[in-house]
Write an enzyme that holds these catalytic residues in place. Structure first.
Site, PDB file in Angstrom:
ATOM      1  N   HIS A  20      24.581  16.454  -8.185  1.00 47.71           N
ATOM      2  CA  HIS A  20      24.978  16.342  -6.775  1.00 47.71           C
ATOM      3  C   HIS A  20      25.820  17.556  -6.408  1.00 47.71           C
ATOM      4  O   HIS A  20      26.069  18.435  -7.225  1.00 47.71           O
ATOM      5  CB  HIS A  20      25.793  15.059  -6.558  1.00 47.71           C
ATOM      6  CG  HIS A  20      24.965  13.816  -6.578  1.00 47.71           C
ATOM      7  ND1 HIS A  20      24.644  13.117  -5.450  1.00 47.71           N
ATOM      8  CD2 HIS A  20      24.369  13.148  -7.616  1.00 47.71           C
ATOM      9  CE1 HIS A  20      23.898  12.072  -5.768  1.00 47.71           C
ATOM     10  NE2 HIS A  20      23.713  12.062  -7.086  1.00 47.71           N
ATOM     11  N   PRO A  50      29.562  12.704  14.213  1.00 47.50           N
ATOM     12  CA  PRO A  50      28.303  12.665  14.953  1.00 47.50           C
ATOM     13  C   PRO A  50      28.572  12.592  16.453  1.00 47.50           C
ATOM     14  O   PRO A  50      29.625  12.059  16.869  1.00 47.50           O
ATOM     15  CB  PRO A  50      27.633  11.375  14.462  1.00 47.50           C
ATOM     16  CG  PRO A  50      28.374  10.970  13.236  1.00 47.50           C
ATOM     17  CD  PRO A  50      29.748  11.567  13.324  1.00 47.50           C
ATOM     18  N   HIS A  82      20.526  13.269  -2.784  1.00 47.05           N
ATOM     19  CA  HIS A  82      21.133  13.452  -1.461  1.00 47.05           C
ATOM     20  C   HIS A  82      20.548  14.705  -0.819  1.00 47.05           C
ATOM     21  O   HIS A  82      20.676  15.812  -1.364  1.00 47.05           O
ATOM     22  CB  HIS A  82      22.654  13.567  -1.581  1.00 47.05           C
ATOM     23  CG  HIS A  82      23.318  12.237  -1.802  1.00 47.05           C
ATOM     24  ND1 HIS A  82      24.475  12.096  -2.521  1.00 47.05           N
ATOM     25  CD2 HIS A  82      22.956  10.992  -1.367  1.00 47.05           C
ATOM     26  CE1 HIS A  82      24.813  10.801  -2.519  1.00 47.05           C
ATOM     27  NE2 HIS A  82      23.907  10.119  -1.837  1.00 47.05           N
ATOM     28  N   GLU A 104      29.020  16.975  -9.816  1.00 44.23           N
ATOM     29  CA  GLU A 104      29.131  17.621  -8.502  1.00 44.23           C
ATOM     30  C   GLU A 104      29.201  19.124  -8.765  1.00 44.23           C
ATOM     31  O   GLU A 104      30.148  19.620  -9.375  1.00 44.23           O
ATOM     32  CB  GLU A 104      30.398  17.167  -7.765  1.00 44.23           C
ATOM     33  CG  GLU A 104      30.502  15.658  -7.544  1.00 44.23           C
ATOM     34  CD  GLU A 104      29.606  15.121  -6.440  1.00 44.23           C
ATOM     35  OE1 GLU A 104      29.006  15.915  -5.697  1.00 44.23           O
ATOM     36  OE2 GLU A 104      29.508  13.885  -6.339  1.00 44.23           O
ATOM     37  N   GLU A 117      22.310  18.299  -0.293  1.00 43.32           N
ATOM     38  CA  GLU A 117      22.933  18.964  -1.438  1.00 43.32           C
ATOM     39  C   GLU A 117      21.909  19.898  -2.094  1.00 43.32           C
ATOM     40  O   GLU A 117      21.448  19.681  -3.207  1.00 43.32           O
ATOM     41  CB  GLU A 117      23.480  17.896  -2.396  1.00 43.32           C
ATOM     42  CG  GLU A 117      24.533  17.027  -1.698  1.00 43.32           C
ATOM     43  CD  GLU A 117      24.896  15.738  -2.434  1.00 43.32           C
ATOM     44  OE1 GLU A 117      24.485  15.562  -3.593  1.00 43.32           O
ATOM     45  OE2 GLU A 117      25.601  14.904  -1.840  1.00 43.32           O
TER      46      GLU A 117
HETATM   47  O1  0X9 Z   1      29.211   9.371  -3.342  1.00 45.18           O
HETATM   48  C1  0X9 Z   1      28.289   9.730  -4.083  1.00 45.18           C
HETATM   49  O2  0X9 Z   1      27.193   9.196  -4.070  1.00 45.18           O
HETATM   50  C2  0X9 Z   1      28.522  10.884  -5.069  1.00 45.18           C
HETATM   51  N1  0X9 Z   1      29.193  11.971  -4.417  1.00 45.18           N
HETATM   52  S1  0X9 Z   1      28.435  12.820  -3.270  1.00 45.18           S
HETATM   53  O3  0X9 Z   1      29.425  13.657  -2.648  1.00 45.18           O
HETATM   54  N2  0X9 Z   1      27.376  13.791  -3.944  1.00 45.18           N
HETATM   55  O4  0X9 Z   1      27.796  11.929  -2.358  1.00 45.18           O
HETATM   56  C3  0X9 Z   1      29.370  10.424  -6.206  1.00 45.18           C
HETATM   57  C4  0X9 Z   1      28.831   9.251  -6.963  1.00 45.18           C
HETATM   58  C5  0X9 Z   1      29.652   8.956  -8.188  1.00 45.18           C
HETATM   59  N3  0X9 Z   1      29.254   7.750  -8.829  1.00 45.18           N
HETATM   60  C6  0X9 Z   1      29.705   6.521  -8.474  1.00 45.18           C
HETATM   61  N4  0X9 Z   1      30.658   6.368  -7.621  1.00 45.18           N
HETATM   62  N5  0X9 Z   1      29.164   5.492  -9.075  1.00 45.18           N
HETATM   63 ZN    ZN Z   2      25.424  13.507  -3.602  1.00 44.77          ZN
END
Ligand code: 0X9
Ligand code: ZN
Length: 447
Positions: free
Chosen positions: A326, A66, A204, A401, A207
């Protein structure tokens, strides 16, 4: 926050000119390529989310810096003598240029989805929030009563969060396949054993492939009857409408919701760090962070709405499968994300996950790796998946993902929507079949 290999060829393309307002939230923001091993002080900024990790490979990592973080990051790298490459030197300029290139496609596509008629989700252009709502309104009528659309709550800025329910029981009016006789004993057996499935999209904001695939799945589910004969499918295609809108207008890389946070000039809570299970791991208390978890569990109306609707579905029957869509990285993850300890049902989650991956790969050759969330991706809690596993005790829980592996990343070309949705449907179909009751009486119909 995702993916592993290369970042955006699209991001590398130079952009010129400026349209006032559009993507101004990214004015002065940059994308950098760093060596894969970086100074601890920079690692700390990344961990806290003050720098936004885009992807990571053995040879390098790429980060979104940023504008307000540029000086600190430069100073740290200078002090340690670590070199870096600026891939994009002004993201606002970059996305304004991209929009000009895309405009022709958008205006052609927009014509097929208007307030009067939006019979199908767009498959080669990303839909605006308004177009999504037109489509949801239309299927609520066209496929009634088998498909219904209802609001499960409102976002921070007061927008509806819509949930589509594709009901079990087979085809009814409006469908092309024959209606099921619910009084037939074998059908009654399947109905007794029916399961519920929850699909979440768009949590998100940036995405975009996630809601696009969720809507394609809705369209497919609405048109077919057999696979879901004994399964109620609930889909929330757009869980973060405010963030999505903001990513269209102001900041294409916006991730969080749009919670105004007084004081520091940083808004938004990461909705995938705000759920009430093992809150705080891999998350930040700093509102400026991309992974800001919020002041308390379920502080956000979006996570509250999702929690309440999922709880109602779970209370009403057998919630057996939760899939959170995601991007990016082509990874199917199963819990836990907060610890690398094995979650209940891990062998089954892995087995069904592999079924997804092999069916998906058969469609277009795309490889999805099936991994444990914490050890195969990174530690993070407060996400939908861990909450569904830890609190609702759902047997099969995944975060998927979607495409790609980083070549275009969040800026995945719209031409990828259809093939991505097609392979995800093949994978999901196998998962749904795996959920159907095993000990059906002899001669029971195939679901
Ligand atoms: O970080 C996240 O929230 C997810 N990846 S993203 O790149 N779409 O942001 C992954 C979440 C996986 N689940 C947990 N870590 N509980
Ligand atoms: Zn995500």
């Amino acid at each position: 926050m995702a993916g592993r290999q290369l970042l955006a060829c699209a991001l590398l393309a130079a952009a010129v000119g400026a349209a006032v307002g559009f993507q101004e939230g990214l004015r002065g923001h940059q994308i950098w390529e760093l060596p894969s091993s970086i100074p601890a002080a920079l690692e700390a900024l990344l961990r806290d989310g003050l720098l936004d990790a885009l992807d990571h490979s053995e040879s390098h990592r790429r980060v979104h810096v940023p504008a307000e973080g540029l000086d600190t990051a430069r100073r740290i790298l200078g002090e340690k003598g670590v070199g870096y490459k600026v891939l994009v030197d002004d993201l606002a300029e970059h996305f304004q240029g991209e929009r000009r290139r895309r405009r022709e496609v958008d205006s052609r596509e927009a014509g097929s989805c208007t307030a009067d008629s939006c019979p199908a989700p767009l498959s080669d252009a990303y839909m605006t929030l308004q177009q999504m709502e037109f489509y949801l309104r239309e299927i609520n009528t066209t496929y009634a009563p088998r498909v219904s659309v209802q609001s499960i709550g409102k976002s921070v800025e007061g927008r509806d969060i819509w949930m589509v329910h594709v009901k079990s029981g087979g085809c009814a009016q409006g469908d092309t396949q024959p209606q099921v006789n619910l009084r037939h004993p074998r059908i009654a057996y399947w109905m007794m054993k029916r399961r519920a499935v929850w699909i979440e999209g768009g949590l998100h904001a940036r995405e975009w492939i996630s809601p696009a695939v969720a809507l394609q799945l809705v369209a497919t589910l609405a048109q077919q009857c057999s696979v879901t004969r004994a399964i109620d499918v609930y889909v929330v295609p757009m869980a973060n409408p405010d963030g999505y809108l903001y990513s269209w207008a102001s900041n294409r890389l916006w991730r969080k919701n749009r919670r105004p946070i007084s004081g520091g000039g940083c808004d938004g809570v990461d909705l995938n760090r705000n759920w009430g299970y093992k809150f705080g791991v891999g998350a930040s208390s700093n509102p400026c962070s991309e992974v800001y978890k919020g002041p308390a569990t379920f502080s956000e109306p979006e996570t509250q709405a999702l929690r309440d609707a999922m709880t109602a579905v779970a209370d009403g029957g057998n919630l057996e499968l939760v899939v959170a869509l995601h991007s990016y990285g082509q990874v199917l993850m199963y819990p836990w994300g907060w610890t690398a300890e094995e979650a209940p049902d891990t062998p089954d989650m892995r087995r069904v996950g592999e079924m997804f991956a092999s069916a998906a790969q058969k469609r277009h050759g795309t490889v999805y790796s099936v991994v444990n969330s914490a050890s195969g991706f990174y530690y993070a809690s407060g996400a939908t998946d861990d909450w569904a596993k830890g609190v609702l005790n759902t047997k099969y829980v995944y975060t998927l993902e979607l495409r790609d592996e980083g070549a275009y990343g969040f800026y995945l070309q719209a031409s990828q929507i259809l093939p991505t949705a097609e392979e995800v449907w093949q994978g999901l179909r196998m998962m749904l079949l795996a959920l159907t009751p095993e000990k059906a009486p002899a001669g029971a119909p195939q679901a």
